[in-house]
Design a protein around this motif. Structure first.
Motif, PDB file in Angstrom:
ATOM      1  N   GLU A 190       0.968  -1.300   0.175  1.00 25.95           N
ATOM      2  CA  GLU A 190       0.009  -0.078  -0.126  1.00 25.95           C
ATOM      3  C   GLU A 190       0.813   1.302  -0.007  1.00 25.95           C
ATOM      4  OE1 GLU A 190      -3.404   0.253  -0.484  1.00 25.95           O
ATOM      5  OE2 GLU A 190      -3.186  -1.769  -0.676  1.00 25.95           O
ATOM      6  N   GLN A 208       0.843   4.200  -2.928  1.00 30.19           N
ATOM      7  CA  GLN A 208       0.609   5.433  -2.654  1.00 30.19           C
ATOM      8  C   GLN A 208       1.783   6.449  -3.371  1.00 30.19           C
ATOM      9  OE1 GLN A 208      -1.714   7.005  -1.431  1.00 30.19           O
ATOM     10  NE2 GLN A 208      -2.745   5.355  -1.084  1.00 30.19           N
ATOM     11  N   LYS A 214       1.447   6.530  -6.893  1.00 27.66           N
ATOM     12  CA  LYS A 214       0.314   7.286  -7.240  1.00 27.66           C
ATOM     13  C   LYS A 214       0.612   8.812  -7.043  1.00 27.66           C
ATOM     14  CE  LYS A 214      -4.277   8.178  -5.704  1.00 27.66           C
ATOM     15  NZ  LYS A 214      -5.495   8.047  -4.960  1.00 27.66           N
TER      16      LYS A 214
END
Length: 113
Positions: free
Chosen positions: A17, A21, A24
């Motif tokens: 995760e 992030q 992203k």
């Protein structure tokens, strides 16, 4: 750095995760910058529009005062013109009554010429 070090680093950053992030963020950094620029432009245009409205209001108030002062000035000028016209008529009337002959008996008032 060895593979173990990379795995420990990724795990410390939040695992998969965390990696998502980071990716992203990296992929959308330009888009985010454009969005922030657009927001700043909107705020700037809003401030300029408010300032423009303020200046328009001041201008209209000054125009109203100018019209009022011009009206008063024209009234005074009309009165002055009327007084000058009266003065000219009186001077003309006086000039017509003036006798050019010396020792004229019809002169009013008699002044001894």
């Amino acid at each position: 750095m060895e593979l173990n070090d990379w795995v420990i680093l990724i795990t410390a950053l939040g695992g998969i995760e965390g990696v998502k992030q980071v990716v992203k963020f990296w992929m959308s950094r330009k888009t985010n910058a454009r969005i922030e620029d657009a927001r700043a432009d909107v705020e700037e245009f809003k401030a300029l529009r408010e300032y423009n409205e303020f200046l328009q209001k001041q201008l209209s108030e000054k125009e109203e005062r100018f019209v009022e002062q011009t009206g008063r000035l024209r009234g005074v000028q009309d009165e002055l013109f009327a007084e000058k016209e009266k003065n000219s008529e009186l001077k003309l009337e006086l000039a017509l009554k003036r006798c050019e002959k010396k020792k004229c008996g019809e002169r009013v008032p008699q002044n001894g010429y």
